[in-house]
Design a protein around this motif. Structure first.
Motif, PDB file in Angstrom:
ATOM      1  N   TYR A  83      85.992  23.092 -78.054  1.00  0.00           N
ATOM      2  CA  TYR A  83      87.034  22.920 -77.046  1.00  0.00           C
ATOM      3  C   TYR A  83      87.481  24.268 -76.477  1.00  0.00           C
ATOM      4  O   TYR A  83      87.693  24.415 -75.264  1.00  0.00           O
ATOM      5  CB  TYR A  83      88.224  22.175 -77.645  1.00  0.00           C
ATOM      6  CG  TYR A  83      89.384  22.041 -76.694  1.00  0.00           C
ATOM      7  CD1 TYR A  83      89.294  21.229 -75.563  1.00  0.00           C
ATOM      8  CD2 TYR A  83      90.575  22.753 -76.905  1.00  0.00           C
ATOM      9  CE1 TYR A  83      90.362  21.119 -74.682  1.00  0.00           C
ATOM     10  CE2 TYR A  83      91.635  22.647 -76.021  1.00  0.00           C
ATOM     11  CZ  TYR A  83      91.528  21.832 -74.909  1.00  0.00           C
ATOM     12  OH  TYR A  83      92.576  21.731 -74.029  1.00  0.00           O
ATOM     13  N   LEU A 101      95.733  18.952 -76.300  1.00  0.00           N
ATOM     14  CA  LEU A 101      94.352  18.518 -76.513  1.00  0.00           C
ATOM     15  C   LEU A 101      93.733  19.240 -77.710  1.00  0.00           C
ATOM     16  O   LEU A 101      92.978  18.645 -78.490  1.00  0.00           O
ATOM     17  CB  LEU A 101      93.528  18.770 -75.250  1.00  0.00           C
ATOM     18  CG  LEU A 101      93.846  17.881 -74.049  1.00  0.00           C
ATOM     19  CD1 LEU A 101      93.051  18.320 -72.826  1.00  0.00           C
ATOM     20  CD2 LEU A 101      93.556  16.418 -74.365  1.00  0.00           C
ATOM     21  N   LYS A 104      94.809  17.520 -80.845  1.00  0.00           N
ATOM     22  CA  LYS A 104      94.099  16.264 -81.075  1.00  0.00           C
ATOM     23  C   LYS A 104      92.681  16.510 -81.592  1.00  0.00           C
ATOM     24  O   LYS A 104      92.183  15.777 -82.450  1.00  0.00           O
ATOM     25  CB  LYS A 104      94.051  15.443 -79.787  1.00  0.00           C
ATOM     26  CG  LYS A 104      95.395  14.871 -79.369  1.00  0.00           C
ATOM     27  CD  LYS A 104      95.269  14.021 -78.110  1.00  0.00           C
ATOM     28  CE  LYS A 104      96.601  13.420 -77.710  1.00  0.00           C
ATOM     29  NZ  LYS A 104      96.495  12.581 -76.495  1.00  0.00           N
ATOM     30  N   LEU A 110      90.424  13.245 -81.291  1.00  0.00           N
ATOM     31  CA  LEU A 110      89.715  13.324 -80.018  1.00  0.00           C
ATOM     32  C   LEU A 110      88.492  14.205 -80.184  1.00  0.00           C
ATOM     33  O   LEU A 110      88.566  15.271 -80.810  1.00  0.00           O
ATOM     34  CB  LEU A 110      90.645  13.912 -78.937  1.00  0.00           C
ATOM     35  CG  LEU A 110      90.207  13.837 -77.478  1.00  0.00           C
ATOM     36  CD1 LEU A 110      90.120  12.377 -77.024  1.00  0.00           C
ATOM     37  CD2 LEU A 110      91.190  14.609 -76.600  1.00  0.00           C
ATOM     38  N   ASP A 114      85.258  14.940 -75.177  1.00  0.00           N
ATOM     39  CA  ASP A 114      86.263  14.162 -74.452  1.00  0.00           C
ATOM     40  C   ASP A 114      87.470  15.029 -74.091  1.00  0.00           C
ATOM     41  O   ASP A 114      88.063  14.863 -73.019  1.00  0.00           O
ATOM     42  CB  ASP A 114      86.715  12.965 -75.280  1.00  0.00           C
ATOM     43  CG  ASP A 114      85.649  11.879 -75.362  1.00  0.00           C
ATOM     44  OD1 ASP A 114      84.725  11.893 -74.527  1.00  0.00           O
ATOM     45  OD2 ASP A 114      85.742  11.022 -76.269  1.00  0.00           O
ATOM     46  N   ALA A 115      87.825  15.928 -74.972  1.00  0.00           N
ATOM     47  CA  ALA A 115      88.947  16.830 -74.690  1.00  0.00           C
ATOM     48  C   ALA A 115      88.613  17.744 -73.512  1.00  0.00           C
ATOM     49  O   ALA A 115      89.459  17.983 -72.640  1.00  0.00           O
ATOM     50  CB  ALA A 115      89.291  17.649 -75.925  1.00  0.00           C
ATOM     51  N   GLN A 118      88.939  15.710 -70.390  1.00  0.00           N
ATOM     52  CA  GLN A 118      90.344  15.483 -70.047  1.00  0.00           C
ATOM     53  C   GLN A 118      90.989  16.742 -69.479  1.00  0.00           C
ATOM     54  O   GLN A 118      91.829  16.677 -68.574  1.00  0.00           O
ATOM     55  CB  GLN A 118      91.114  14.988 -71.276  1.00  0.00           C
ATOM     56  CG  GLN A 118      90.784  13.552 -71.670  1.00  0.00           C
ATOM     57  CD  GLN A 118      91.672  13.039 -72.791  1.00  0.00           C
ATOM     58  OE1 GLN A 118      92.816  13.466 -72.950  1.00  0.00           O
ATOM     59  NE2 GLN A 118      91.143  12.105 -73.585  1.00  0.00           N
ATOM     60  N   ASP A 121      89.836  16.913 -65.962  1.00  0.00           N
ATOM     61  CA  ASP A 121      90.515  15.916 -65.139  1.00  0.00           C
ATOM     62  C   ASP A 121      91.935  16.328 -64.762  1.00  0.00           C
ATOM     63  O   ASP A 121      92.515  15.769 -63.820  1.00  0.00           O
ATOM     64  CB  ASP A 121      90.562  14.573 -65.862  1.00  0.00           C
ATOM     65  CG  ASP A 121      89.207  13.872 -65.890  1.00  0.00           C
ATOM     66  OD1 ASP A 121      88.339  14.240 -65.068  1.00  0.00           O
ATOM     67  OD2 ASP A 121      89.023  12.977 -66.736  1.00  0.00           O
ATOM     68  N   ARG A 122      92.482  17.257 -65.472  1.00  0.00           N
ATOM     69  CA  ARG A 122      93.831  17.722 -65.152  1.00  0.00           C
ATOM     70  C   ARG A 122      93.878  18.324 -63.744  1.00  0.00           C
ATOM     71  O   ARG A 122      94.931  18.323 -63.097  1.00  0.00           O
ATOM     72  CB  ARG A 122      94.267  18.751 -66.190  1.00  0.00           C
ATOM     73  CG  ARG A 122      95.744  19.102 -66.165  1.00  0.00           C
ATOM     74  CD  ARG A 122      96.125  19.779 -67.455  1.00  0.00           C
ATOM     75  NE  ARG A 122      97.464  20.338 -67.422  1.00  0.00           N
ATOM     76  CZ  ARG A 122      98.062  20.928 -68.454  1.00  0.00           C
ATOM     77  NH1 ARG A 122      97.413  21.020 -69.618  1.00  0.00           N
ATOM     78  NH2 ARG A 122      99.287  21.421 -68.355  1.00  0.00           N
ATOM     79  N   GLN A 124      91.997  17.212 -61.224  1.00  0.00           N
ATOM     80  CA  GLN A 124      91.436  16.278 -60.255  1.00  0.00           C
ATOM     81  C   GLN A 124      92.290  16.247 -58.990  1.00  0.00           C
ATOM     82  O   GLN A 124      93.516  16.294 -59.042  1.00  0.00           O
ATOM     83  CB  GLN A 124      91.367  14.870 -60.852  1.00  0.00           C
ATOM     84  CG  GLN A 124      90.679  13.859 -59.938  1.00  0.00           C
ATOM     85  CD  GLN A 124      90.660  12.463 -60.507  1.00  0.00           C
ATOM     86  OE1 GLN A 124      91.716  11.863 -60.730  1.00  0.00           O
ATOM     87  NE2 GLN A 124      89.467  11.943 -60.780  1.00  0.00           N
ATOM     88  N   ARG A 552      81.323  15.248 -62.103  1.00  0.00           N
ATOM     89  CA  ARG A 552      82.122  15.042 -63.320  1.00  0.00           C
ATOM     90  C   ARG A 552      81.228  14.520 -64.441  1.00  0.00           C
ATOM     91  O   ARG A 552      81.315  14.984 -65.590  1.00  0.00           O
ATOM     92  CB  ARG A 552      83.260  14.059 -63.044  1.00  0.00           C
ATOM     93  CG  ARG A 552      84.146  13.757 -64.258  1.00  0.00           C
ATOM     94  CD  ARG A 552      85.221  12.726 -63.889  1.00  0.00           C
ATOM     95  NE  ARG A 552      86.142  12.483 -64.993  1.00  0.00           N
ATOM     96  CZ  ARG A 552      85.926  11.613 -65.977  1.00  0.00           C
ATOM     97  NH1 ARG A 552      84.793  10.900 -65.991  1.00  0.00           N
ATOM     98  NH2 ARG A 552      86.824  11.443 -66.933  1.00  0.00           N
ATOM     99  N   GLN A 556      80.260  16.175 -68.093  1.00  0.00           N
ATOM    100  CA  GLN A 556      80.409  15.419 -69.335  1.00  0.00           C
ATOM    101  C   GLN A 556      79.133  15.506 -70.169  1.00  0.00           C
ATOM    102  O   GLN A 556      79.194  15.627 -71.402  1.00  0.00           O
ATOM    103  CB  GLN A 556      80.743  13.963 -69.016  1.00  0.00           C
ATOM    104  CG  GLN A 556      81.022  13.104 -70.246  1.00  0.00           C
ATOM    105  CD  GLN A 556      81.394  11.677 -69.872  1.00  0.00           C
ATOM    106  OE1 GLN A 556      80.977  11.166 -68.837  1.00  0.00           O
ATOM    107  NE2 GLN A 556      82.205  11.033 -70.702  1.00  0.00           N
TER     108      GLN A 556
END
Length: 575
Positions: A83, A101, A104, A110, A114-115, A118, A121-122, A124, A552, A556
């Motif tokens: 991360y 994050l 988590k 998490l 995935d972290a 996310q 996506d902050r 976006q 995106r 991923q």
């Protein structure tokens, strides 16, 4: 810092310089060297690793499956380290211990992939009127991620110096200097945006920007690099006065430009279409001259006002004069020519090799640098884009006045370049008003691209429409061949590029290098097992990107890949 820790970091830096195939090493990052540590391990992890090394413990080798040898690199990162790796790349600072994050991930609630997603996506960009904007324009992390990617996209472009001899500094008042990069940024972060919109959209773009604190200044006042000449306007000017046209070359008129039509200042918070900015009459067109003749050794300049060579009227000159005059009234300075970035003022203006009022004319005056940037910036294709054996015999003309038509080696560049440059033959830079003392007493004259409408009944070169072709040789794949797609507009050029795997290979290569440091070769198939593994992964990313058009999803897949979760991307265990 202990000697063992220092030695460990030094060894990591050496790993950074090891080559992967023809590219730079797996840990080659463009950020400051002080951040290299963070890219690999979070705070506190160095002491733990160094402690094991200093005591001679072999436990880590047994539990991680690390091998021995020159590429003994299968050392998995801990979830928090993974991360941290993506956080530093996107935010350009280490994740703070208070990061939700991170907590988590550390607790196992998490996965690091995935972290990372996310976190991405902050930033976006979501629909907000005609714009796409951050959900919170004051979210420092989201702002940082948006800036990181937009800066990264700017690095993709060959010509980054927006202000040139052709494009004067005051042009930045109405055209966003980051416009070319914004096409990539919107495709990456815009909700529901397709990647092929980079070359298929029909909008001129500009950034939406937010000032950290209200300044009370107009947009024009905030851009303080330009002031009207002394004695022309008062010192306390508040808006832009644009000089345009007039009835003669020396009598321009003033036009007040709404402040909202200007580019805003402040940090980037989104992307929006640029508003129309229509000028009633551009610079007096008959001031230009016309080039008569097709042989570069025997060309004659004649006045456009008369279109006569002596007493003989020149039909092509009259056709050119008619087209130019038609394009000199009610001109939208923010008009777009189709093909996404390809038809944007920013990309065309940055890339053209033709100075102002240098009108495309046969093979000696065309937008070749613009064409070269189409190949390099969008498809990662370096010239020559063809092999000499790909050149048809009809392209070699030994009696041509152009020396490059005499050999297949020259034509291996020119066949690709010139056929793309021909698509822009009706476009050239000119100004709303001449750059002279009369203009300066009125306002600012700004450059724009003239757009000559096609005239099928004329033999005039720059009235032949946007006809050309996208031509290059594929270098990868099971059966590489020569691509030759005829196109009749800049929009069709964009569609042709969007249909080619090379467009997606280029994007996948760049994002993969951004997050891993591995510079994958797209010129020849790799044979080295480790390099081939990276190349195959990138090509697979590209295939999936062409299918789903989601950058995106591409990121991923990178976050979830085994190579993103190990310490050395060159591991032989990646085979």
């Amino acid at each position: 810092m202990s000697r063992s820790v220092t030695g460990m970091i030094a060894s990591l830096v050496r790993i950074k310089l090891t080559r992967v195939g023809s590219g730079l090493g797996a840990l080659h990052f463009t950020f400051p060297s002080t951040l290299l540590c963070v890219l690999l391990l979070p705070p506190g992890a160095y002491a733990q690793q160094a402690g094991s090394a200093s005591t001679g413990s072999t436990a880590s080798t047994a539990t991680t499956g690390a091998t021995t040898g020159p590429n003994s690199a299968w050392v998995p990162l801990k979830p928090a380290e993974i991360y941290q790796r993506c956080y530093v790349r996107m935010v350009r600072t280490p994740a703070p211990s208070s990061d939700a994050l991170l907590a988590k991930v550390q607790s196992g609630a998490l996965s690091p992939a995935d972290a990372c997603l996310q976190l991405f996506d902050r930033a976006q960009l979501k629909p907000s009127g005609s714009a796409m904007a951050l959900a919170s324009p004051t979210d420092a992390t989201a702002i940082a991620i948006l800036k990181t990617f937009n800066d990264f996209h700017r690095s993709w472009l060959t010509n980054k110096l927006y202000i040139t001899a052709n494009l004067r500094s005051e042009l930045a008042l109405i055209h966003d200097i980051e416009e070319p990069a914004l096409y990539f940024t919107r495709a990456l972060l815009g909700a529901g945006q397709r990647y092929d919109s980079v070359v298929t959209s029909t909008e001129t773009l500009r950034g939406t920007r937010v000032q950290a604190a209200a300044s009370g200044l107009t947009r024009f006042q905030a851009q303080t690099f330009y002031k009207y000449p002394a004695g022309v306007y008062p010192t306390t000017y508040t808006d832009l006065v644009l000089a345009y046209g007039g009835t003669t070359a020396v009598s321009p008129l003033p036009m007040n430009v709404p402040d909202t039509a200007l580019v805003a200042t402040g940090h980037l918070a989104g992307v929006e279409p640029a508003p129309s900015l229509v000028v009633p009459q551009t610079t007096y067109p008959l001031r230009l001259s016309y080039t008569n003749g097709t042989d570069p050794t025997n060309e004659v300049k004649i006045p456009l006002s008369t279109c006569k060579s002596g007493t003989v009227a020149i039909a092509n000159c009259m056709d050119f004069k008619t087209a130019l005059t038609a394009d000199s009234t009610n001109v939208d300075l923010n008009r777009h020519f189709g093909g996404g970035i390809l038809g944007s003022f920013g990309f065309m203006g940055d890339s053209t090799n033709l100075p102002e009022d240098n009108i495309p004319f046969f093979q000696d005056v065309i937008h070749r640098r613009l064409a070269e940037n189409v190949f390099q910036d969008l498809m990662c294709i370096d010239l020559p884009a063809l092999d000499p054996s790909d050149i048809p015999a009809s392209d070699i003309q030994m009696d041509s006045p152009y020396p490059f038509r005499h050999s297949t080696s020259c034509m291996s560049c020119h066949r690709s370049l010139d056929n793309t440059a021909l698509i822009y033959r009706g476009k050239f830079l000119t100004f709303t008003a001449n750059s002279n003392t009369s203009t300066q007493k009125v306002g600012i004259g700004l450059p724009y691209f003239a757009n000559l409408a096609a005239n099928p009944g004329s033999s005039q070169f720059n009235l032949q429409g946007e006809t050309g072709a996208l031509i290059f040789r594929q270098r990868l794949g099971s059966s590489p061949t020569v691509v030759n797609i005829p196109v009749n507009s800049i929009a069709e050029l964009g569609s042709a590029i969007a249909s080619q795997q090379e467009f997606y290979n280029c994007a996948a290569k760049r994002y993969y290098q951004f997050f891993t440091g591995v510079n994958v070769n797209l010129s020849v198939p790799e044979k080295d097992p480790v390099s081939k593994r990276h190349q195959d992964f990138v090509l697979n990313l590209a295939v999936q990107l062409q299918a789903d058009q989601s950058v995106r999803s591409l990121l991923q897949r990178i976050f979830s890949s085994p190579q993103f979760a190990i310490r050395n991307y060159q591991s032989e265990d990646l085979q």
